[in-house]
Design a protein around this motif. Sequence first.
Motif, PDB file in Angstrom:
ATOM      1  N   TYR A  12      38.366  25.219  36.502  1.00 16.88           N
ATOM      2  CA  TYR A  12      39.704  25.320  37.121  1.00 16.88           C
ATOM      3  C   TYR A  12      39.496  25.534  38.602  1.00 16.88           C
ATOM      4  O   TYR A  12      38.925  26.544  39.010  1.00 16.88           O
ATOM      5  CB  TYR A  12      40.424  26.506  36.482  1.00 16.88           C
ATOM      6  CG  TYR A  12      41.889  26.699  36.824  1.00 16.88           C
ATOM      7  CD1 TYR A  12      42.742  25.623  37.047  1.00 16.88           C
ATOM      8  CD2 TYR A  12      42.437  27.986  36.860  1.00 16.88           C
ATOM      9  CE1 TYR A  12      44.095  25.834  37.316  1.00 16.88           C
ATOM     10  CE2 TYR A  12      43.789  28.201  37.126  1.00 16.88           C
ATOM     11  CZ  TYR A  12      44.615  27.112  37.356  1.00 16.88           C
ATOM     12  OH  TYR A  12      45.954  27.325  37.612  1.00 16.88           O
ATOM     13  N   THR A  13      39.934  24.575  39.426  1.00 14.96           N
ATOM     14  CA  THR A  13      39.682  24.691  40.858  1.00 14.96           C
ATOM     15  C   THR A  13      40.824  24.088  41.670  1.00 14.96           C
ATOM     16  O   THR A  13      41.869  23.756  41.121  1.00 14.96           O
ATOM     17  CB  THR A  13      38.297  24.094  41.198  1.00 14.96           C
ATOM     18  OG1 THR A  13      37.928  24.492  42.517  1.00 14.96           O
ATOM     19  CG2 THR A  13      38.290  22.571  41.112  1.00 14.96           C
ATOM     20  N   TRP A  58      35.338  28.630  33.776  1.00 13.93           N
ATOM     21  CA  TRP A  58      35.082  28.983  35.171  1.00 13.93           C
ATOM     22  C   TRP A  58      36.289  28.639  36.039  1.00 13.93           C
ATOM     23  O   TRP A  58      36.606  27.460  36.222  1.00 13.93           O
ATOM     24  CB  TRP A  58      33.836  28.248  35.693  1.00 13.93           C
ATOM     25  CG  TRP A  58      33.445  28.646  37.084  1.00 13.93           C
ATOM     26  CD1 TRP A  58      33.890  29.719  37.801  1.00 13.93           C
ATOM     27  CD2 TRP A  58      32.513  27.961  37.939  1.00 13.93           C
ATOM     28  NE1 TRP A  58      33.292  29.759  39.039  1.00 13.93           N
ATOM     29  CE2 TRP A  58      32.443  28.695  39.149  1.00 13.93           C
ATOM     30  CE3 TRP A  58      31.723  26.808  37.784  1.00 13.93           C
ATOM     31  CZ2 TRP A  58      31.628  28.301  40.211  1.00 13.93           C
ATOM     32  CZ3 TRP A  58      30.908  26.417  38.846  1.00 13.93           C
ATOM     33  CH2 TRP A  58      30.865  27.161  40.035  1.00 13.93           C
ATOM     34  N   CYS A  59      36.932  29.692  36.522  1.00 12.11           N
ATOM     35  CA  CYS A  59      37.994  29.531  37.511  1.00 12.11           C
ATOM     36  C   CYS A  59      37.371  29.918  38.840  1.00 12.11           C
ATOM     37  O   CYS A  59      36.854  31.027  38.985  1.00 12.11           O
ATOM     38  CB  CYS A  59      39.161  30.459  37.164  1.00 12.11           C
ATOM     39  SG  CYS A  59      40.330  30.683  38.521  1.00 12.11           S
ATOM     40  N   THR A  60      37.400  29.017  39.810  1.00 13.78           N
ATOM     41  CA  THR A  60      36.645  29.251  41.049  1.00 13.78           C
ATOM     42  C   THR A  60      37.414  30.085  42.072  1.00 13.78           C
ATOM     43  O   THR A  60      36.923  30.308  43.171  1.00 13.78           O
ATOM     44  CB  THR A  60      36.244  27.911  41.717  1.00 13.78           C
ATOM     45  OG1 THR A  60      37.445  27.241  42.134  1.00 13.78           O
ATOM     46  CG2 THR A  60      35.467  27.018  40.766  1.00 13.78           C
ATOM     47  N   ALA A  61      38.602  30.559  41.713  1.00 15.70           N
ATOM     48  CA  ALA A  61      39.406  31.307  42.691  1.00 15.70           C
ATOM     49  C   ALA A  61      38.825  32.688  42.976  1.00 15.70           C
ATOM     50  O   ALA A  61      38.183  33.297  42.124  1.00 15.70           O
ATOM     51  CB  ALA A  61      40.836  31.462  42.173  1.00 15.70           C
ATOM     52  N   THR A 120      45.598  33.475  41.654  1.00 16.17           N
ATOM     53  CA  THR A 120      44.840  32.746  40.628  1.00 16.17           C
ATOM     54  C   THR A 120      43.695  33.615  40.104  1.00 16.17           C
ATOM     55  O   THR A 120      43.396  33.623  38.910  1.00 16.17           O
ATOM     56  CB  THR A 120      44.313  31.410  41.184  1.00 16.17           C
ATOM     57  OG1 THR A 120      45.413  30.727  41.794  1.00 16.17           O
ATOM     58  CG2 THR A 120      43.736  30.534  40.100  1.00 16.17           C
ATOM     59  N   GLY A 121      43.073  34.365  41.009  1.00 19.37           N
ATOM     60  CA  GLY A 121      42.009  35.271  40.594  1.00 19.37           C
ATOM     61  C   GLY A 121      42.536  36.421  39.744  1.00 19.37           C
ATOM     62  O   GLY A 121      41.845  36.913  38.851  1.00 19.37           O
ATOM     63  N   HIS A 122      43.758  36.852  39.989  1.00 21.31           N
ATOM     64  CA  HIS A 122      44.344  37.923  39.178  1.00 21.31           C
ATOM     65  C   HIS A 122      44.626  37.416  37.756  1.00 21.31           C
ATOM     66  O   HIS A 122      44.223  38.017  36.777  1.00 21.31           O
ATOM     67  CB  HIS A 122      45.677  38.398  39.776  1.00 21.31           C
ATOM     68  CG  HIS A 122      45.545  39.283  40.977  1.00 21.31           C
ATOM     69  ND1 HIS A 122      44.896  38.901  42.125  1.00 21.31           N
ATOM     70  CD2 HIS A 122      45.980  40.544  41.211  1.00 21.31           C
ATOM     71  CE1 HIS A 122      44.963  39.897  43.011  1.00 21.31           C
ATOM     72  NE2 HIS A 122      45.613  40.900  42.478  1.00 21.31           N
ATOM     73  N   SER A 123      45.350  36.296  37.690  1.00 17.20           N
ATOM     74  CA  SER A 123      45.843  35.845  36.383  1.00 17.20           C
ATOM     75  C   SER A 123      44.807  35.066  35.585  1.00 17.20           C
ATOM     76  O   SER A 123      44.826  35.110  34.359  1.00 17.20           O
ATOM     77  CB  SER A 123      47.093  34.973  36.563  1.00 17.20           C
ATOM     78  OG  SER A 123      48.059  35.672  37.315  1.00 17.20           O
ATOM     79  N   TYR A 124      43.916  34.336  36.294  1.00 12.11           N
ATOM     80  CA  TYR A 124      43.002  33.457  35.563  1.00 12.11           C
ATOM     81  C   TYR A 124      41.523  33.743  35.795  1.00 12.11           C
ATOM     82  O   TYR A 124      40.675  32.928  35.429  1.00 12.11           O
ATOM     83  CB  TYR A 124      43.380  31.984  35.821  1.00 12.11           C
ATOM     84  CG  TYR A 124      44.790  31.738  35.325  1.00 12.11           C
ATOM     85  CD1 TYR A 124      45.086  31.816  33.963  1.00 12.11           C
ATOM     86  CD2 TYR A 124      45.841  31.527  36.216  1.00 12.11           C
ATOM     87  CE1 TYR A 124      46.387  31.668  33.502  1.00 12.11           C
ATOM     88  CE2 TYR A 124      47.152  31.378  35.765  1.00 12.11           C
ATOM     89  CZ  TYR A 124      47.413  31.451  34.396  1.00 12.11           C
ATOM     90  OH  TYR A 124      48.697  31.318  33.932  1.00 12.11           O
ATOM     91  N   VAL A 125      41.207  34.896  36.397  1.00 11.32           N
ATOM     92  CA  VAL A 125      39.838  35.419  36.333  1.00 11.32           C
ATOM     93  C   VAL A 125      39.887  36.765  35.620  1.00 11.32           C
ATOM     94  O   VAL A 125      39.122  37.019  34.703  1.00 11.32           O
ATOM     95  CB  VAL A 125      39.189  35.580  37.732  1.00 11.32           C
ATOM     96  CG1 VAL A 125      37.802  36.213  37.599  1.00 11.32           C
ATOM     97  CG2 VAL A 125      39.085  34.237  38.451  1.00 11.32           C
TER      98      VAL A 125
END
Length: 660
Positions: free
Chosen positions: A363-364, A310-313, A319-324
């Motif tokens: 990840y936050t 869970w990446c909270t971005a 961060t949402g592009h690369s890690y969600v």
Amino acid sequence: MSNPSTGDSSGDSIENLSQENRHFPPSPAFAAQANAKSDLYAHAEKDRLAFWEEQARELTWDKSWETVLEWNSPYAKWFVGGKINASVNALDRHVAAGRGDRVAFHFEGEPGDTRTITYAQMLADVSKAAHALTQIGIKAGDRVAIYMPMIPEAAVAMLACARIGAVHSVVFGGFSADALLSRIQDADAKLVITADGGFRKGAAFALKPAVDEALKGKHNVEKVLVVKRTGQETAWNSDRDIWWHELVDSQSSEHTPEFFDSEHPLFILYTSGTTAKPKGIFHTTGGYLTQAAYTHRVVFDIKPEKDVYWCTADVGWITGHSYVVYGPLINGATQVMYEGTPDTPHKGRMFEIVAKYGVTILYTAPTLIRTWMKWGDEFPKAHKLSSLRLLGSVGEPINPEAWMWYREVIGANNCPIVDTWWQTETGAIMISPLPGVTSTKPGSAMKAIPGISAVVVDDNANPVPNGHGGFLILDKPWPSMLRGVWGEDERYKETYWSRFKGIYFAGDGAKLDDEGAIWLMGRVDDVMNVSGHRISTTEVESALVSHEAVAEAAVVGAADEMTGQGIVAFVILRGGIPHAGGEELVKELRAHVTKEIGAIARPRQIMVVAELPKTRSGKIMRRLLKDVAENRAVGDATTLADPNVMKLISEGLNSSKDED
Ligand code: PRX
């Protein structure tokens, strides 16, 4: 509070730094199962380009590259000649390998509605959306603005663009209509994908009206595709607006992808620079995907068959592009996606979600960690968090206290913490511990990951010895590096490659401790970092002076216990506007900034002053204003044109704190 990670470059911080001597070595059990082993550094060092080729081979290419890297500083091309499709890597290859039933997203809406979306379902959804985009007339290379709440369709929209080679430009849903318009204009977007609204803080908020407002301006947008999320009343322009469900749902769920050049543009993402105009950071495909997937594998130690990540971005940020979206999906991870705010309907919501889905990797951002700390241990303690095995932090320096709290209270002293330093421009993680390898120190991002070179240098680009501070530079090209600033080549060269000729300057200050570990010290330019979001002082100043009451404005980022930095503005009013009793006006100015940029840029504090401290050449001395904003004795003011100004400012403060 000893806080080496946010100190300035005074001798004090260096002393503080040497006091931070706690080490947390990886447990033997974690190390034994870790994706990354300690020899990875030497392996990458031995032949950097061969190392990156190995990482690229983890992806599915339609055609392999001929040249790993073409480097004409400051222009890089990676995996030249290769052909690849981002969405095939994120979806098709998992389905083809029999992993179609694996959950890609456990979506949790703020009101409590849930959706479980498998890889096969994602592929069907993205295929349908890709057909829909083509039907609307979107072609490879066209730009598509995406302005969405945090719902699965946001990821679907991004991947559908990528699938047909269209370039997505995601604009964070918290940005205003004006900010959206300027990004639509700059990228010359042809289509906007949005939603009627989303859920936040227990209520439905509207997004579509901001799109309608933005599109009153000059632009070349032909259609607006609207996801129905809240069902709220939505104004409609039937020549232009199309409901997502009406167009997308009826399309075929089979779509034959086309493969694109490794250097084909994948996306533009706007970020604040030192001028009022945001920069369109532009990334291409092969190198970006390679590094996003590699870092996700080694830094988060992902075990796709077992982990719940869970990446909270928000997808509105890098961060949402690369890690969600890209990293985790390429690696076939199972993720949690949450739409809402951490305290709705109660302050334990996120811990409840960790327990509900058995989240193993979280990840936050430090701001949220500090907010949890403030709310109290009873909220995390009320939920079973024992599924967690790794914790990550990103976006701003994490102070050792917050790091220790994260480790003890959330991680039960049992989870390695990866403090990951990177930027919109770097595309993927650059500096971070490797879990299972690195002995971590609370508050330090430690060192560059294998394959990456990061150096702390002095004014003349000479590396500083251990125990000293300087500027963080990246002296070797990396696969996921930005390829430019959209439409502004001069700005690209000037912003990143001119401070140290031919070397990428990140804009951050950093220190090396006695053992050579890197401690990030925050931005050294006029960019603030508020809750992990970059906002330029100039951007807020220009929003303020666009209000009729304001003659001049100076904005500084002041240290803030919760958000890292808070925005503090000093304004001079136009003649004839009364200074006293300015509460209403200050409120209005704050609302004005929200309208111009978005709520994230709303000043914490606005002080109405009669003068601003300026040098004889007219440059505003922000350093002195920062002293005032941080309630410190004002420093050396001898270079001021009028030495009395600071006295006047301190005496005549008419300030107001943001109570919202
Ligand atoms: O100042 C650094 C800070 O955030 C900046 C990049 O912001 P943005 O492009 O919005 O990307 C944020 C998410 C990657 C950097 O120049 N920053 C980011 N991560 C860290 C950090 N500062 C200290 N420690 C970090 N781990």
